[in-house]
Motif scaffolding. Structure first.
Motif, PDB file in Angstrom:
ATOM      1  N   ASN A 117       0.766  -1.137  -0.045  1.00  0.00           N
ATOM      2  CA  ASN A 117      -0.049   0.001   0.105  1.00  0.00           C
ATOM      3  C   ASN A 117       0.836   1.226   0.049  1.00  0.00           C
ATOM      4  OD1 ASN A 117      -2.039   1.966   0.316  1.00  0.00           O
ATOM      5  ND2 ASN A 117      -3.371   0.399   1.534  1.00  0.00           N
ATOM      6  N   PRO A 118       0.989   1.926  -0.994  1.00  0.00           N
ATOM      7  CA  PRO A 118       1.989   2.944  -1.328  1.00  0.00           C
ATOM      8  C   PRO A 118       1.634   4.063  -0.188  1.00  0.00           C
ATOM      9  CG  PRO A 118       0.512   2.959  -3.191  1.00  0.00           C
ATOM     10  CD  PRO A 118       0.050   1.754  -2.404  1.00  0.00           C
ATOM     11  N   GLY A 119       2.698   4.738   0.160  1.00  0.00           N
ATOM     12  CA  GLY A 119       2.706   6.069   1.081  1.00  0.00           C
ATOM     13  C   GLY A 119       1.793   5.596   2.659  1.00  0.00           C
ATOM     14  N   ARG A 120       1.520   4.345   2.797  1.00  0.00           N
ATOM     15  CA  ARG A 120       0.971   4.277   4.063  1.00  0.00           C
ATOM     16  C   ARG A 120       1.919   3.834   5.136  1.00  0.00           C
ATOM     17  NH1 ARG A 120      -2.486   6.142   0.258  1.00  0.00           N
ATOM     18  NH2 ARG A 120      -4.647   5.690   0.774  1.00  0.00           N
ATOM     19  N   SER A 121       2.873   2.728   4.961  1.00  0.00           N
ATOM     20  CA  SER A 121       3.311   2.136   6.047  1.00  0.00           C
ATOM     21  C   SER A 121       4.815   2.455   6.007  1.00  0.00           C
ATOM     22  CB  SER A 121       3.123   0.523   5.880  1.00  0.00           C
ATOM     23  OG  SER A 121       2.007   0.156   5.693  1.00  0.00           O
ATOM     24  N   GLY A 122       5.415   3.032   5.272  1.00  0.00           N
ATOM     25  CA  GLY A 122       6.846   3.342   5.246  1.00  0.00           C
ATOM     26  C   GLY A 122       8.003   2.318   5.128  1.00  0.00           C
ATOM     27  N   ALA A 174       7.258   4.655  -5.002  1.00  0.00           N
ATOM     28  CA  ALA A 174       7.948   5.313  -6.082  1.00  0.00           C
ATOM     29  C   ALA A 174       7.513   4.896  -7.563  1.00  0.00           C
ATOM     30  CB  ALA A 174       9.421   4.788  -5.796  1.00  0.00           C
ATOM     31  N   MET A 175       6.970   3.842  -7.781  1.00  0.00           N
ATOM     32  CA  MET A 175       6.367   3.243  -9.216  1.00  0.00           C
ATOM     33  C   MET A 175       5.182   4.326  -9.390  1.00  0.00           C
ATOM     34  SD  MET A 175       3.646   1.843 -10.441  1.00  0.00           S
ATOM     35  CE  MET A 175       2.787   1.014  -9.055  1.00  0.00           C
ATOM     36  N   ILE A 176       4.394   4.618  -8.328  1.00  0.00           N
ATOM     37  CA  ILE A 176       3.205   5.373  -8.835  1.00  0.00           C
ATOM     38  C   ILE A 176       3.843   6.962  -9.316  1.00  0.00           C
ATOM     39  CG2 ILE A 176       1.323   6.876  -7.773  1.00  0.00           C
ATOM     40  CD1 ILE A 176       0.641   3.940  -6.480  1.00  0.00           C
ATOM     41  N   ASP A 177       4.876   7.334  -8.428  1.00  0.00           N
ATOM     42  CA  ASP A 177       5.528   8.740  -8.756  1.00  0.00           C
ATOM     43  C   ASP A 177       6.031   8.519 -10.045  1.00  0.00           C
ATOM     44  OD1 ASP A 177       4.545   9.815  -6.533  1.00  0.00           O
ATOM     45  OD2 ASP A 177       5.989   9.793  -5.377  1.00  0.00           O
ATOM     46  N   ASP A 178       6.692   7.473 -10.282  1.00  0.00           N
ATOM     47  CA  ASP A 178       7.352   7.557 -11.856  1.00  0.00           C
ATOM     48  C   ASP A 178       6.503   7.515 -12.881  1.00  0.00           C
ATOM     49  OD1 ASP A 178       9.719   7.104 -13.059  1.00  0.00           O
ATOM     50  OD2 ASP A 178       9.329   5.197 -13.457  1.00  0.00           O
ATOM     51  N   THR A 179       5.057   6.858 -12.622  1.00  0.00           N
ATOM     52  CA  THR A 179       4.091   6.938 -13.580  1.00  0.00           C
ATOM     53  C   THR A 179       3.632   8.409 -13.791  1.00  0.00           C
ATOM     54  OG1 THR A 179       3.718   4.687 -12.975  1.00  0.00           O
ATOM     55  CG2 THR A 179       2.020   5.664 -14.400  1.00  0.00           C
ATOM     56  N   ARG A 180       3.350   8.833 -12.905  1.00  0.00           N
ATOM     57  CA  ARG A 180       2.926  10.518 -12.761  1.00  0.00           C
ATOM     58  C   ARG A 180       3.990  11.259 -13.661  1.00  0.00           C
ATOM     59  NH1 ARG A 180      -0.620  11.034  -8.533  1.00  0.00           N
ATOM     60  NH2 ARG A 180       0.108  10.019  -6.874  1.00  0.00           N
ATOM     61  N   ARG A 181       5.026  11.221 -13.343  1.00  0.00           N
ATOM     62  CA  ARG A 181       6.249  11.862 -14.012  1.00  0.00           C
ATOM     63  C   ARG A 181       6.254  11.670 -15.699  1.00  0.00           C
ATOM     64  NH1 ARG A 181      11.202  10.494 -15.392  1.00  0.00           N
ATOM     65  NH2 ARG A 181      10.962   8.497 -14.584  1.00  0.00           N
ATOM     66  N   GLU A 226     -13.459  11.733  -0.571  1.00  0.00           N
ATOM     67  CA  GLU A 226     -12.414  12.168   0.693  1.00  0.00           C
ATOM     68  C   GLU A 226     -12.137  10.964   1.343  1.00  0.00           C
ATOM     69  OE1 GLU A 226     -15.327  15.099   0.839  1.00  0.00           O
ATOM     70  OE2 GLU A 226     -14.052  16.697   1.564  1.00  0.00           O
ATOM     71  N   GLY A 227     -11.136  10.949   1.826  1.00  0.00           N
ATOM     72  CA  GLY A 227     -10.647   9.674   2.854  1.00  0.00           C
ATOM     73  C   GLY A 227      -9.086   9.711   3.043  1.00  0.00           C
ATOM     74  N   GLY A 228      -8.586   8.559   3.401  1.00  0.00           N
ATOM     75  CA  GLY A 228      -7.235   8.443   3.739  1.00  0.00           C
ATOM     76  C   GLY A 228      -6.255   8.597   2.550  1.00  0.00           C
ATOM     77  N   THR A 229      -5.211   9.324   2.748  1.00  0.00           N
ATOM     78  CA  THR A 229      -4.156   9.460   2.039  1.00  0.00           C
ATOM     79  C   THR A 229      -2.678   9.029   2.100  1.00  0.00           C
ATOM     80  OG1 THR A 229      -3.677  11.683   2.845  1.00  0.00           O
ATOM     81  CG2 THR A 229      -5.133  11.861   0.948  1.00  0.00           C
ATOM     82  N   GLY A 230      -2.929   8.463   3.393  1.00  0.00           N
ATOM     83  CA  GLY A 230      -1.432   7.953   3.788  1.00  0.00           C
ATOM     84  C   GLY A 230      -0.532   8.855   4.579  1.00  0.00           C
TER      85      GLY A 230
END
Ligand SMILES: Cc1ncc(COP(=O)(O)O)c(C=O)c1O
Length: 388
Positions: free
Chosen positions: A31-36, A45-52, A224-228
Motif C-alpha cells: 500500500n503506497p505511502g501508508r506504511s513506510g 516510487a512506481m506511482i510517482d514514476d508513472t505520474r512523471r 475524501e478519505g485516507g491519503t497515507g
C-alpha cells in the motif's frame, strides 16, 4: 480473433505491459505511502514514476498535478463536480460521450448549472467561434472531447483553449480517444483539465486513468478519505495529488499503465497516429465495394487526405443490415471484433442521423496489422454481397 475494438479498450497490450505488471505486483504491490516499509516505498516510487511519465507525455506543468482515477469517466466527474458552483454556465457539444453528457445533464436538471450544447458542423467539428458566442458572463467551464469516439474527428482544442482564456473560463478536455495516440500539449493548448483513460491508447489495464490539473484550476475533492500522509487533519489535504486521491490506489493497474506509457515514449508518440491512419487507408484500398457503405465522409478523408484531422477509428453502416446484426456476423463468421450501436454518445449519432440504431465502429490499435485490415475489408465485401 481480429480485434478492431481498440476505441473501447486496447488489445492486445504490448508484451512488456503484461510482463512488467506481473513482475512488479509480485515484488512490491504494497500500500503506497501508508506504511513506510521498503515495499510501500517501492510502490509509491512506481506511482510517482508513472505520474512523471504522464506529465512528460502531456506536457503537464508538474507531475503532482497528475491525479490517478479509475478511468476517464471518473476523471471527468471529478473535474465537473469539483469546479462547478451553483449558477455557473457550461458550454459543451453534441459530440460528447455520456461521461460528459450525463454529469452535466444532471447538474442542469437539478438547477445547479445552465448548459449550452453547441452543434457540430458538417465536418463533424466544433467551431470555436460558436463556442465563444455561446459563452455568457457566468460561463465557468468549456467541456469538449479531443476526438469524437463516433466520428473520429479531432477537435480544435488549442483554439478552444484560447476561447476559455478570453472568457475567463476553464477548458476541460476529454482525451479518452487521444491520450497515447495524438500528441497532447497541456500548456501549449491552454488546457486546464485533461481527463484521460489508461486502458485505451495508453495501453494500460482497465481500472486506470487520470486527471491532469493545470495551474489555473482548483478542483474540490468529490471523494475524501485516507491519503497515507498527515492523518491528524480533520479534512482532506489541500496539496495535489492527495487532495483528489483519497483511498488506496490501483497499484496493479498503475504498474501496467507505467509500462504502457514507457512503450509509447520509447516507440515515439508521433508514430501512433500515422500507423492507425495508414491501417485505415489500407482498409479503404482493399475494400472492393465502398459505395455499398455509408462512411459519413471518412472514405474521402482516408483515400485523399491520409486521414488527416482524424484519429484511427471509423463508423459506418451497410444498408439492409442493422449495426448490431452486422457486428454479430463479423464476430460469428469472421471472428472480427467491432462495436455496434450508439457508443455512449447519443447526440453524436443524432448529429450523424444514425440515432437510435447507431453505426458499426472499427478501430485498429498500435499492434493491429495491415493483413488484419485487409481481412476486415474482405469480410465486409462478402457481407455486402450477401445482402445485395
Ligand atoms: C470520448 C470518450 N470519452 C469518455 C470515455 C469513457 O472512458 P472510460 O470508460 O475509460 O471511463 C470513452 C470511452 O469509450 C470515450 O470514448
Amino acid at each position: 480473433m481480429i480485434y478492431l475494438d481498440n476505441a473501447a479498450t486496447s488489445f492486445p497490450k504490448p508484451e512488456r505491459v503484461y510482463v512488467g505488471m506481473d513482475a512488479f505486483v509480485r515484488a512490491a504491490a504494497a500500500n503506497p505511502g501508508r506504511s513506510g516499509h521498503h515495499m510501500a516505498v517501492q510502490a509509491e516510487a512506481m506511482i510517482d514514476d508513472t505520474r512523471r511519465l504522464l506529465a512528460r507525455l502531456f506536457n503537464a506543468p508538474r507531475p503532482e498535478r497528475v491525479v490517478f482515477t479509475l478511468n476517464a469517466t471518473d476523471a471527468l466527474n471529478m473535474a465537473i463536480k469539483g469546479v462547478l458552483q451553483p449558477g455557473d454556465h457550461v458550454v459543451s457539444s453534441v459530440l460528447e460521450h455520456n461521461s460528459i453528457n450525463r454529469p452535466l445533464e444532471r447538474l442542469a436538471r437539478d438547477g445547479v448549472i445552465a448548459l449550452t450544447r453547441v452543434p457540430a458542423g458538417a465536418d463533424h467539428r466544433i467551431d470555436p467561434e460558436a463556442v465563444a458566442a455561446a459563452c455568457t458572463p457566468r460561463t465557468r467551464l468549456l467541456a469538449f472531447t479531443h476526438a469524437s469516439n463516433v466520428t473520429g474527428a479531432i477537435q480544435p482544442v488549442a483554439e478552444l483553449g484560447r476561447v476559455a482564456r478570453e472568457r475567463d473560463a476553464l477548458l476541460l478536455v476529454d482525451a479518452a480517444q487521444t491520450a497515447g495516440v495524438v500528441p497532447i500539449d497541456l500548456e501549449g493548448s491552454q488546457i486546464d483539465l485533461l481527463a484521460f483513460t489508461g486502458h485505451k491508447g495508453l495501453l494500460g489495464p482497465t481500472g486506470t486513468g487520470g486527471l491532469a490539473v493545470g495551474e489555473r484550476a482548483d478542483v474540490d475533492p468529490w471523494r475524501e478519505g485516507g491519503t497515507g500522509g498527515d492523518s491528524s487533519s480533520a479534512v482532506q489535504p489541500r496539496e495535489l495529488p492527495y487532495r483528489l486521491e483519497g483511498g488506496t490506489p490501483n497499484v496493479f493497474g498503475i504498474a501496467g499503465l507505467r509500462d504502457g506509457v514507457r512503450y509509447l515514449l520509447e516507440r515515439g508518440i508521433d508514430t501512433v497516429l500515422p500507423h492507425e491512419r495508414h491501417l485505415l487507408t489500407v482498409f479503404f484500398t482493399a475494400l472492393r465495394q465502398p459505395d455499398r457503405f455509408s462512411f459519413f465522409g471518412a472514405e474521402r478523408d482516408f483515400s485523399e487526405r491520409g486521414g488527416e484531422g482524424r484519429v484511427g477509428l471509423l463508423s459506418f453502416n451497410l444498408e439492409g443490415l442493422a449495426p448490431v446484426e452486422l457486428a454479430m456476423l463479423l464476430d460469428e463468421h469472421f471472428s472480427i471484433a467491432v462495436r455496434p450501436g450508439l457508443h455512449c454518445a447519443p447526440y453524436a449519432h443524432r448529429h450523424l442521423g444514425t440515432f437510435p440504431q447507431g453505426t458499426v465502429r472499427i478501430s485498429p490499435g498500435v499492434l493491429t496489422t495491415e493483413d488484419e485490415m485487409r481481412a476486415a475489408a474482405a469480410a465486409l465485401d462478402e457481407l455486402a454481397t450477401g445482402v445485395a
